[in-house]
Design a protein around this motif. Structure first.
Motif, mmCIF file in Angstrom:
data_model
loop_
_atom_site.group_PDB
_atom_site.id
_atom_site.type_symbol
_atom_site.label_atom_id
_atom_site.label_comp_id
_atom_site.label_asym_id
_atom_site.label_seq_id
_atom_site.Cartn_x
_atom_site.Cartn_y
_atom_site.Cartn_z
ATOM 1 N N GLY A 200 37.023 38.703 40.622
ATOM 2 C CA GLY A 200 35.713 39.284 40.226
ATOM 3 C C GLY A 200 34.571 38.269 40.951
ATOM 4 O O GLY A 200 34.731 37.863 42.072
ATOM 5 N N SER A 201 33.931 37.773 40.046
ATOM 6 C CA SER A 201 32.716 37.160 40.680
ATOM 7 C C SER A 201 33.300 35.796 41.327
ATOM 8 O O SER A 201 32.862 35.069 42.292
ATOM 9 C CB SER A 201 31.801 36.620 39.553
ATOM 10 N N SER A 202 34.476 35.173 40.535
ATOM 11 C CA SER A 202 34.970 33.977 41.178
ATOM 12 C C SER A 202 35.341 34.016 42.628
ATOM 13 O O SER A 202 35.466 33.222 43.305
ATOM 14 C CB SER A 202 36.033 33.447 40.121
ATOM 15 N N GLU B 253 27.999 46.126 36.796
ATOM 16 C CA GLU B 253 28.710 45.882 35.292
ATOM 17 C C GLU B 253 27.846 46.193 34.190
ATOM 18 O O GLU B 253 28.291 46.362 32.964
ATOM 19 C CB GLU B 253 29.586 44.318 35.433
ATOM 20 N N GLY C 223 39.577 30.161 33.178
ATOM 21 C CA GLY C 223 40.747 29.361 33.248
ATOM 22 C C GLY C 223 42.042 29.933 32.589
ATOM 23 O O GLY C 223 43.162 29.551 32.316
ATOM 24 N N THR D 222 42.269 33.842 33.280
ATOM 25 C CA THR D 222 42.709 34.935 33.816
ATOM 26 C C THR D 222 44.028 35.308 34.308
ATOM 27 O O THR D 222 44.264 34.513 35.023
ATOM 28 C CB THR D 222 41.629 35.228 34.910
ATOM 29 N N LEU E 177 28.324 43.687 42.110
ATOM 30 C CA LEU E 177 28.788 43.780 41.021
ATOM 31 C C LEU E 177 28.083 43.514 39.562
ATOM 32 O O LEU E 177 28.206 44.026 38.546
ATOM 33 C CB LEU E 177 30.033 42.452 40.901
ATOM 34 N N LYS E 178 27.138 42.330 39.892
ATOM 35 C CA LYS E 178 26.310 42.003 38.726
ATOM 36 C C LYS E 178 25.471 43.256 38.372
ATOM 37 O O LYS E 178 25.577 43.664 36.924
ATOM 38 C CB LYS E 178 25.334 41.046 39.150
ATOM 39 N N SER F 14 38.185 29.923 38.460
ATOM 40 C CA SER F 14 38.067 30.582 37.400
ATOM 41 C C SER F 14 37.298 29.934 36.376
ATOM 42 O O SER F 14 37.374 28.686 35.931
ATOM 43 C CB SER F 14 39.554 30.586 36.593
ATOM 44 N N GLN F 15 36.143 30.724 35.724
ATOM 45 C CA GLN F 15 35.533 30.346 34.776
ATOM 46 C C GLN F 15 36.179 30.047 33.779
ATOM 47 O O GLN F 15 36.161 28.773 33.009
ATOM 48 C CB GLN F 15 34.452 31.216 34.473
ATOM 49 N N VAL G 190 40.045 37.895 30.871
ATOM 50 C CA VAL G 190 41.419 39.153 31.157
ATOM 51 C C VAL G 190 42.242 38.548 31.090
ATOM 52 O O VAL G 190 42.909 38.080 32.132
ATOM 53 C CB VAL G 190 40.676 39.804 32.609
ATOM 54 N N GLN H 63 30.323 26.967 40.322
ATOM 55 C CA GLN H 63 31.690 26.909 41.137
ATOM 56 C C GLN H 63 31.322 27.173 42.567
ATOM 57 O O GLN H 63 31.876 26.364 43.397
ATOM 58 C CB GLN H 63 32.133 28.516 40.899
ATOM 59 N N ALA I 68 29.003 38.852 31.848
ATOM 60 C CA ALA I 68 28.598 38.956 33.273
ATOM 61 C C ALA I 68 28.353 37.211 33.586
ATOM 62 O O ALA I 68 27.487 36.693 33.070
ATOM 63 C CB ALA I 68 27.214 39.701 33.501
ATOM 64 N N THR I 69 28.988 36.824 34.393
ATOM 65 C CA THR I 69 28.711 35.419 34.913
ATOM 66 C C THR I 69 27.668 35.136 35.438
ATOM 67 O O THR I 69 27.170 36.013 36.427
ATOM 68 C CB THR I 69 30.180 35.003 35.305
ATOM 69 N N THR J 123 44.874 35.657 38.103
ATOM 70 C CA THR J 123 44.578 34.199 38.565
ATOM 71 C C THR J 123 45.890 33.208 38.310
ATOM 72 O O THR J 123 46.104 32.702 39.085
ATOM 73 C CB THR J 123 43.230 33.762 38.109
HETATM 74 C C1 F6R Z 1 31.629 39.266 36.547
HETATM 75 C C2 F6R Z 1 32.637 38.501 35.678
HETATM 76 C C3 F6R Z 1 34.070 38.754 36.143
HETATM 77 C C4 F6R Z 1 34.936 37.285 36.239
HETATM 78 C C5 F6R Z 1 36.371 37.573 36.342
HETATM 79 C C6 F6R Z 1 37.154 36.216 36.518
HETATM 80 O O1 F6R Z 1 30.585 39.054 36.155
HETATM 81 O O2 F6R Z 1 32.404 37.716 35.093
HETATM 82 O O3 F6R Z 1 34.246 39.431 37.238
HETATM 83 O O4 F6R Z 1 34.425 36.583 37.288
HETATM 84 O O5 F6R Z 1 36.631 38.395 35.345
HETATM 85 O O6 F6R Z 1 36.964 35.513 35.462
HETATM 86 P P1 F6R Z 1 37.245 34.102 35.366
HETATM 87 O O7 F6R Z 1 36.363 33.530 36.620
HETATM 88 O O8 F6R Z 1 37.220 33.527 34.075
HETATM 89 O O9 F6R Z 1 38.780 33.799 35.843
#
Ligand code: F6R
Length: 611
Positions: free
Chosen positions: A303-305, A490, A352, A354, A486-487, A349-350, A608, A409, A401-402, A357
């Motif tokens: 995703g955003s990462s 979503e 940590g 996912t 994406l932002k 990863s936000q 996720v 990051q 939404a990140t 990932t």
């Molecule tokens: C979009 C968003 C997602 C995350 C993706 C990965 O705004 O938040 O696309 O970036 O699910 O999540 P992390 O960074 O937690 O691994």
């Protein structure tokens, strides 16, 4: 995705559980439930409801209706079986003795269910979780831990479990494998949760469970066991997040709050790492020997990462001249990646947590790569399984939404690129110093960018009715467009695509017609002239163009584009860090005007944890 809470203490449990679940709502869910031990009835009392947590809370009058001081709760994001009361957790064994809340997936549940049904055990849901509750009951001969141990030998997949047994009214059993679970150590009370934000109101002393761990929570404390069921000492970690960091603090939405927090998050992330004009990673280094042998960099994320990785590739290759591959976490392990001990694998990863990932990380490790992760949530699984970690220190991010995680990051990855270039000798001193100076300006310039949010709100009011939007850009602006698109999609549910501008004429341009909205990104000065030609190209075909460029190119762009968003001029490396802010705001205001559920967009989860 799915959230677990549990508590055992002296206060009424149900209100605590419901409050805890409300802190996990942001993760995404479609139904909720709680189970408490009712000491007067001497039995478990289980309540579940499809839909928002409020539905359950209203049914239980905020929990006041439920007696008992021990319980577990759950928000479910449906995987096996549609969202319904019956499929919600807790899932209960046929006698009503065992209740289980579960995050993750039991992969061999069908086989186990067939076996149990063959033994005459009736099932009431379509979930994989019910199998766990029924199987514990099946093996139960008066010793709960023994029964749980036998079940753990038979189930396969990912799970965090919270288990209540009516015969053990003074304990909760917690189990973790490949799905996060955190324990809270209070005074006369113990807690569990899949997310630290649900624990902060009760305690800052937490234990991060590791894969294969089992724990027994009582009022007196927590006893942990390893995968061999031997007692295990666990470190109690102090969480330093402020309690209100996970609250809205007067803002209408977490997303907007988190957008506005970005300058501060960047200061937290960057200031300890830039000292006297030098980049200093106190908690991270790579030896001279390793750097000389490093032959490739892989960036792995979702995703955003992943979009951060796309920007990072341009920076890293330009600055270090080392080949960089960016891979989606969900693809990495299926693509025979070329990784060896001289490959630096950067995992972003936000959360940590996912799962894709994480699986990519494990594959990279198996292949011998050196794993450096860029993570926000301290103590998360990805952080713990990496060789080295750089924390973003963005603070809790609640909106699905990140925003602030993305910018921190990106700042950290860019800083790393500059640091690597210096160590490898691929950058001149003057260019290095100019880059560092740029970082020092970044938070202030982000404040300035945010102060122009009314302009973006105006553009959103002009364009929010479009059904399909294209983002175009080259190089850094292309990578930025991926995130902007994406932002928008979503949270506003508008169909949108991001294209490298040069690709337009290879197909996409056929979609451009009278009135199509094209967001043309052209912050990267060296390619401004090229970007202008693309703007003209789409305008000629009738598109409306909303452009994004720097202050110094504003006037020129305004002569052709229909509307122009601007960011302050800044060092080239940091253009995407500033450029993303107007795109976040645009997505936010468009979604607001379309009446969308901004913090909890449909079908999405914050963390996720399934493939
Ligand atoms: C979009 C968003 C997602 C995350 C993706 C990965 O705004 O938040 O696309 O970036 O699910 O999540 P992390 O960074 O937690 O691994």
């Amino acid at each position: 995705m799915c959230g677990i809470v549990g508590c055992i203490g002296t206060e009424q449990a149900a209100p605590i559980l419901l409050e805890g679940l409300s802190r996990l709502e942001y993760r995404g869910y479609d139904s909720a439930g709680v189970a408490v031990f009712d000491d007067q009835a001497g039995a478990l009392s289980v309540h579940k409801a499809k839909g928002r947590l409020q539905v359950l809370s209203d049914q239980l009058h905020g929990g006041a209706d439920l007696r008992g001081t021990v319980g577990v709760g759950h928000t479910r994001w449906a995987t096996h079986g549609a969202p319904s009361d019956a499929n919600s957790h807790p899932q209960v064994s046929h006698s009503g003795r065992i209740a289980v809340v579960h995050n993750g997936i039991i992969e061999n549940y069908a086989e186990l269910k067939a076996f149990l049904m063959g033994q005459g055990i009736p099932f009431t849901s379509e979930t994989d979780t019910e199998v766990v509750a029924q199987l514990i009951e099946y093996f139960y001969e008066g010793d709960l831990l023994q029964a749980v141990g036998r079940v753990l030998h038979r189930i396969q997949g990912a799970y965090a479990l919270g288990i209540l047994c009516a015969d053990y009214p003074d304990q909760i059993v917690a189990v973790r494998k490949d799905s996060p679970l955190i324990l809270g150590c209070g005074q006369g009370c113990s807690f569990l949760s899949s997310d630290v934000t649900a624990l902060l109101r009760h305690t800052r002393n937490v234990i991060y469970m590791e894969d294969g761990d089992l724990a027994v929570l009582t009022r007196e404390g927590i006893q942990c066991y390893n995968h061999l069921m031997q007692p295990a000492e666990k470190e109690i970690v102090q969480v330093d997040w402020a309690v209100d960091a996970a609250e809205k603090g007067g803002y209408e939405h977490f997303m907007f709050k988190e957008i506005m927090e970005q300058p501060e998050a960047l200061r937290r992330c960057l200031s300890p790492r830039i000292q006297k004009g030098e980049i200093v990673f106190e908690d991270f280094s790579l030896s001279e020997d390793y750097l000389q042998k490093m032959n490739r960099i892989y960036i792995v994320a979702c995703g955003s990462s992943y979009h951060v990785g796309m920007v990072g590739k341009y920076h890293l290759e330009r600055l270090t001249r080392i080949p960089v591959e960016v891979a989606l976490g969900s693809e990495f392990r299926y693509m025979a990646p070329i990784v060896d001990k001289n490959t630096l694998v950067i995992v972003i990863s936000q959360s940590g947590e996912t799962l894709d990932t994480m699986a990519a990380l494990r594959e990279a490790r198996r292949l011998g790569g050196h794993i450096l992760s860029i993570v926000n949530v301290v103590g998360s699984s990805i952080a713990r399984e990496s060789d080295q970690v750089l924390y973003t220190w963005a603070g809790p991010e609640i909106a699905v939404a990140t925003t602030k995680a993305y910018t921190t990051q990106l700042a950290l990855l860019t800083l790393l690129a500059l640091w690597l270039a210096k160590r490898l000798g691929t950058i001149s001193d003057a260019d290095y110093q100019a880059g560092v100076a740029g970082f020092l300006e970044l938070p202030g310039k982000m404040d300035e960018t945010l102060s122009h949010r009314d302009d973006i709100q105006y553009f959103a009011s002009k364009y929010f009715n479009h059904d399909s939007i294209f983002f175009i850009g080259r190089n850094l602006d292309y990578a930025l467009g991926l995130e902007g698109s994406l932002k928008l999609k979503e949270i506003s549910y508008i169909h949108s695509e991001a294209y490298a501008s040069g690709e337009l004429k290879h197909g996409t341009i056929s979609l451009i017609e009278e009135g199509t909205l094209v967001v043309a990104l052209s912050t990267f000065s060296s390619l401004f002239a090229k970007a202008m030609s693309n703007v003209v190209e789409v305008k000629t075909r009738g598109a409306s163009v909303l452009a994004l460029t720097t202050q110094s190119h504003r006037e020129e762009m305004a002569q052709t584009a229909d509307a122009v968003m601007t960011i302050p001029d800044i060092h080239e490396l940091l253009l995407p860090s500033l450029g993303v802010v107007p795109l976040q705001l645009f997505a936010y205001y468009v979604a607001l005007m379309r009446g969308c559920d901004i913090d909890k967009p449909r079908n999405l989860a914050k963390s996720v944890t399934v493939e």
